[in-house]
Scaffold this active site. Structure first.
Site, PDB file in Angstrom:
ATOM      1  N   ARG A  35    -145.785  83.599  -8.963  1.00 35.58           N
ATOM      2  CA  ARG A  35    -147.238  83.511  -9.178  1.00 35.58           C
ATOM      3  C   ARG A  35    -147.959  84.838  -8.918  1.00 35.58           C
ATOM      4  O   ARG A  35    -149.188  84.922  -9.030  1.00 35.58           O
ATOM      5  CB  ARG A  35    -147.847  82.379  -8.360  1.00 35.58           C
ATOM      6  CG  ARG A  35    -147.910  82.622  -6.888  1.00 35.58           C
ATOM      7  CD  ARG A  35    -148.855  81.642  -6.168  1.00 35.58           C
ATOM      8  NE  ARG A  35    -148.329  80.301  -6.094  1.00 35.58           N
ATOM      9  CZ  ARG A  35    -149.082  79.215  -6.268  1.00 35.58           C
ATOM     10  NH1 ARG A  35    -150.351  79.327  -6.555  1.00 35.58           N
ATOM     11  NH2 ARG A  35    -148.544  78.011  -6.146  1.00 35.58           N
ATOM     12  N   VAL A 184    -155.436  62.646   1.000  1.00 35.02           N
ATOM     13  CA  VAL A 184    -155.885  63.802   1.778  1.00 35.02           C
ATOM     14  C   VAL A 184    -156.709  64.758   0.905  1.00 35.02           C
ATOM     15  O   VAL A 184    -157.805  65.182   1.282  1.00 35.02           O
ATOM     16  CB  VAL A 184    -154.667  64.542   2.365  1.00 35.02           C
ATOM     17  CG1 VAL A 184    -155.110  65.547   3.394  1.00 35.02           C
ATOM     18  CG2 VAL A 184    -153.703  63.563   2.980  1.00 35.02           C
ATOM     19  N   HIS A 445    -162.110  70.340  32.197  1.00 35.97           N
ATOM     20  CA  HIS A 445    -163.390  69.654  31.985  1.00 35.97           C
ATOM     21  C   HIS A 445    -164.476  70.702  31.791  1.00 35.97           C
ATOM     22  O   HIS A 445    -164.497  71.681  32.534  1.00 35.97           O
ATOM     23  CB  HIS A 445    -163.719  68.781  33.198  1.00 35.97           C
ATOM     24  CG  HIS A 445    -165.065  68.147  33.107  1.00 35.97           C
ATOM     25  ND1 HIS A 445    -165.319  67.066  32.279  1.00 35.97           N
ATOM     26  CD2 HIS A 445    -166.251  68.453  33.712  1.00 35.97           C
ATOM     27  CE1 HIS A 445    -166.597  66.719  32.395  1.00 35.97           C
ATOM     28  NE2 HIS A 445    -167.175  67.550  33.255  1.00 35.97           N
TER      29      HIS A 445
HETATM   30  P1  NAI Z   1    -151.936  61.389  -1.563  1.00 37.10           P
HETATM   31  O1  NAI Z   1    -150.652  60.775  -1.868  1.00 37.10           O
HETATM   32  O2  NAI Z   1    -152.319  61.741  -0.170  1.00 37.10           O
HETATM   33  O3  NAI Z   1    -153.112  60.424  -2.097  1.00 37.10           O
HETATM   34  C1  NAI Z   1    -153.222  60.024  -3.433  1.00 37.10           C
HETATM   35  C2  NAI Z   1    -154.094  58.777  -3.489  1.00 37.10           C
HETATM   36  O4  NAI Z   1    -154.328  58.450  -4.839  1.00 37.10           O
HETATM   37  C3  NAI Z   1    -153.440  57.564  -2.836  1.00 37.10           C
HETATM   38  O5  NAI Z   1    -154.379  56.994  -1.975  1.00 37.10           O
HETATM   39  C4  NAI Z   1    -153.125  56.668  -4.038  1.00 37.10           C
HETATM   40  O6  NAI Z   1    -153.169  55.312  -3.724  1.00 37.10           O
HETATM   41  C5  NAI Z   1    -154.235  57.049  -4.988  1.00 37.10           C
HETATM   42  N1  NAI Z   1    -153.954  56.782  -6.391  1.00 37.10           N
HETATM   43  C6  NAI Z   1    -152.782  56.989  -7.052  1.00 37.10           C
HETATM   44  N2  NAI Z   1    -152.909  56.651  -8.355  1.00 37.10           N
HETATM   45  C7  NAI Z   1    -154.197  56.255  -8.532  1.00 37.10           C
HETATM   46  C8  NAI Z   1    -154.942  55.785  -9.654  1.00 37.10           C
HETATM   47  N3  NAI Z   1    -154.395  55.687 -10.850  1.00 37.10           N
HETATM   48  N4  NAI Z   1    -156.247  55.452  -9.468  1.00 37.10           N
HETATM   49  C9  NAI Z   1    -156.806  55.549  -8.242  1.00 37.10           C
HETATM   50  N5  NAI Z   1    -156.140  55.968  -7.149  1.00 37.10           N
HETATM   51  C10 NAI Z   1    -154.853  56.336  -7.292  1.00 37.10           C
HETATM   52  O7  NAI Z   1    -152.055  62.645  -2.534  1.00 37.10           O
HETATM   53  P2  NAI Z   1    -153.033  63.880  -2.549  1.00 37.10           P
HETATM   54  O8  NAI Z   1    -154.286  63.608  -1.805  1.00 37.10           O
HETATM   55  O9  NAI Z   1    -153.146  64.257  -3.989  1.00 37.10           O
HETATM   56  O10 NAI Z   1    -152.213  64.980  -1.768  1.00 37.10           O
HETATM   57  C11 NAI Z   1    -150.944  65.405  -2.263  1.00 37.10           C
HETATM   58  C12 NAI Z   1    -150.071  65.907  -1.158  1.00 37.10           C
HETATM   59  O11 NAI Z   1    -150.603  67.076  -0.574  1.00 37.10           O
HETATM   60  C13 NAI Z   1    -149.903  64.887  -0.063  1.00 37.10           C
HETATM   61  O12 NAI Z   1    -148.553  64.789   0.257  1.00 37.10           O
HETATM   62  C14 NAI Z   1    -150.674  65.455   1.081  1.00 37.10           C
HETATM   63  O13 NAI Z   1    -150.092  65.107   2.328  1.00 37.10           O
HETATM   64  C15 NAI Z   1    -150.618  66.958   0.827  1.00 37.10           C
HETATM   65  N6  NAI Z   1    -151.800  67.561   1.364  1.00 37.10           N
HETATM   66  C16 NAI Z   1    -151.924  67.698   2.703  1.00 37.10           C
HETATM   67  C17 NAI Z   1    -153.087  68.184   3.250  1.00 37.10           C
HETATM   68  C18 NAI Z   1    -153.207  68.249   4.725  1.00 37.10           C
HETATM   69  O14 NAI Z   1    -152.201  68.196   5.411  1.00 37.10           O
HETATM   70  N7  NAI Z   1    -154.423  68.330   5.281  1.00 37.10           N
HETATM   71  C19 NAI Z   1    -154.215  68.631   2.425  1.00 37.10           C
HETATM   72  C20 NAI Z   1    -153.986  68.400   1.040  1.00 37.10           C
HETATM   73  C21 NAI Z   1    -152.818  67.906   0.544  1.00 37.10           C
END
Ligand code: NAI
Length: 466
Positions: A35, A184, A445
């Site tokens: 990239r 997330v 504290h």
């Molecule tokens: P995610 O798997 O956390 O959430 C995706 C959400 O979309 C789920 O709640 C699911 O039920 C919903 N969903 C799936 N298909 C759908 C549909 N057709 N209509 C409506 N809802 C639907 O995935 P996300 O948020 O995209 O993150 C991807 C990855 O990146 C995750 O593994 C996450 O842990 C990681 N990540 C971690 C962060 C952190 O540690 N703070 C920040 C951003 C991402």
């Protein structure tokens, strides 16, 4: 042709930490990244730029909505979105240069271009100008990460329909934003744009936000985000999208049934998960295949092919930078003939909304399903003096403890700064800490960490300050 000990494909947190550790252990190392910048999705289009925008938008909102007025700080701020984006990009560029420096410091060759496996011990790197370079190596580590999962019927055009990368660089604040997916990414980036002025609606397939995380934490976060103005449409499926000059219209179907309805917004963010990235990687050249999740399987980071290893988002486990980093160290140590190990029971998760969510270990839902007898200790931030004086008393700490031996099995928190504070329990759990150990450890504290101690006391029935 130089013979490397290890060639790492992918320059994200998995890849660059593998390169650092390999350099430290005296291996001749190359890291291949296409990239044009080191740091992977995390640094270039994920964790780091999103946290930069979360911080900046939080500061803006606190001043703009009068939260500062509650502290006696008056004045209305003006948003300069270009400047906010520019400072984010400057930080990203500086950090990426920092990773490049670490490659030099640890004598790893940084090779710019897309790497593909061309047989056991052979990697070809194709530069942007099409020229190819062949590398011979004893070991290959695949650390190619993940890309956003597409949603059928809702094509990303990075105009009105965007993915997380697009959501990190919008040039104007949309009047309205629909986020598909209450995971997330959806909640963090939805928070950024709501704070900057967008009307945000989150559409989620399941009947709750943050599936997989503690249910009570998710309910509390949803309530708080709703109070902040985020609209939630849970239990809804997006059946399709149509885009015109001004809007995106989504066709929404309730999972419970009923007529489809239309929901329109200026911008739609698709955040329905990520999938492993293996395109063009040449897996077939060594006879490797991906499984039904698109992942490359591993046993202690070994693929089925000798000398080919795999770490990070492209293999099993949570897609988290720190998980990839731990796997990088363990994988390289195994290659070096040392014992390499990752304790998957102690991989924390953090959601950087306000309030933050942080968790490590098992949830109540998992303990119930496993039939483990456990005790719960809970402490609200409303009873923590530091959280109270900072006007950030939403949320709680919940500690789950083995009823038979007082060991901490899981910790789930929603509240101020919990993403930093979870590390105390991570270290504790690595050392098989009991609730009593935490309860009898002196905490400074006034800090929010006292809530961690009070929750541990609560698990043994003697919380003192609530
Ligand atoms: P995610 O798997 O956390 O959430 C995706 C959400 O979309 C789920 O709640 C699911 O039920 C919903 N969903 C799936 N298909 C759908 C549909 N057709 N209509 C409506 N809802 C639907 O995935 P996300 O948020 O995209 O993150 C991807 C990855 O990146 C995750 O593994 C996450 O842990 C990681 N990540 C971690 C962060 C952190 O540690 N703070 C920040 C951003 C991402």
């Amino acid at each position: 042709m130089a013979l490397y000990d290890v060639v790492i494909i992918g320059g994200g947190p998995g890849g660059y930490n593998a390169a650092i550790r390999a350099g430290q252990l005296g291996m001749k190392t190359a890291i291949v990244e296409g990239r044009g910048a080191l740091g992977g999705t995390c640094l270039n289009a994920g964790c780091i730029p999103s946290k930069a925008l979360l911080h900046a938008s939080e500061v803006y909102e606190a001043a703009a909505t009068g939260a500062h007025a509650a502290l006696g700080v008056l004045g209305t701020p003006t948003l300069d979105l270009n400047a906010m984006m520019a400072q984010k990009e400057a930080q990203v560029a500086t950090l990426s240069k920092g990773v490049e420096f670490l490659m030099k410091k640890n004598k790893a060759d940084y090779l710019k271009g897309w790497g593909r496996i061309a047989g056991v011990g052979k990697v070809i790197v194709q530069a942007d100008d099409g020229t190819e370079r062949v590398l011979a190596t004893k070991h290959i580590i695949i650390a190619t990460g993940s890309v956003p999962t597409p949603l059928p019927g809702v094509a990303i055009d990075n105009g009105r329909v965007i993915d997380s990368t697009g959501a990190l660089s919008l040039t104007t604040v949309p009047k309205s934003l629909i986020v598909i997916g209450a995971g997330v990414i959806g909640l963090e980036l939805g928070s950024v744009w709501r704070r900057l002025g967008a009307e945000v609606t989150v559409v989620e397939y399941q009947d709750r936000i943050l599936p997989g995380m503690d249910g009570e934490v998710a309910t509390t976060l949803q309530r708080t985000l709703s109070k902040q103005g985020v609209n939630f449409r849970l239990g809804c499926k997006v059946a399709g999208a149509s885009v015109d000059d001004d809007h995106v219209s989504l066709s929404l179907e309730a999972i419970a049934g009923g007529a489809a309805e239309t929901l329109a917004a200026d911008i739609v963010l698709v955040a329905v998960g990520r999938r492993p990235f293996t395109e063009g990687l040449g897996l077939e050249s060594v006879g490797l295949v991906t499984d039904s999740h698109g992942q490359i399987a591993n046993v202690h980071f070994k693929t089925g092919v000798d000398g080919v290893w795999v770490i990070g988002d492209v293999t099993a486990g949570p897609m988290l930078a720190h998980k990839a980093e731990d796997e990088a160290v363990a994988c390289v140590e195994l290659i070096a003939g040392k014992p390499g190990h990752v304790n998957y029971d102690v991989v924390p998760s953090v959601v950087y909304t306000r309030p933050e969510v942080a968790a490590v270990g098992r949830t109540e839902e998992q303990l119930k399903a496993e039939g483990v007898a456990y005790k719960t200790g809970k402490f609200p931030f409303a009873a923590n003096s530091r959280a109270k004086i900072n006007h950030e008393a939403d949320g709680f700490v919940k500690v789950l403890v083995d009823a038979s031996n007082d060991r901490v099995l899981g910790v789930h928190m929603v509240g101020p700064n919990v993403g930093d504070m979870i590390s105390e329990y991570c270290l504790g759990m690595e050392l098989s800490v009991t609730a009593e150990d935490v309860a009898r450890t002196c905490h400074p504290h006034p800090t929010r960490t006292e809530a961690l101690r009070q929750a541990a006391m609560a698990a043994d029935g003697w919380a003192m300050q609530a």
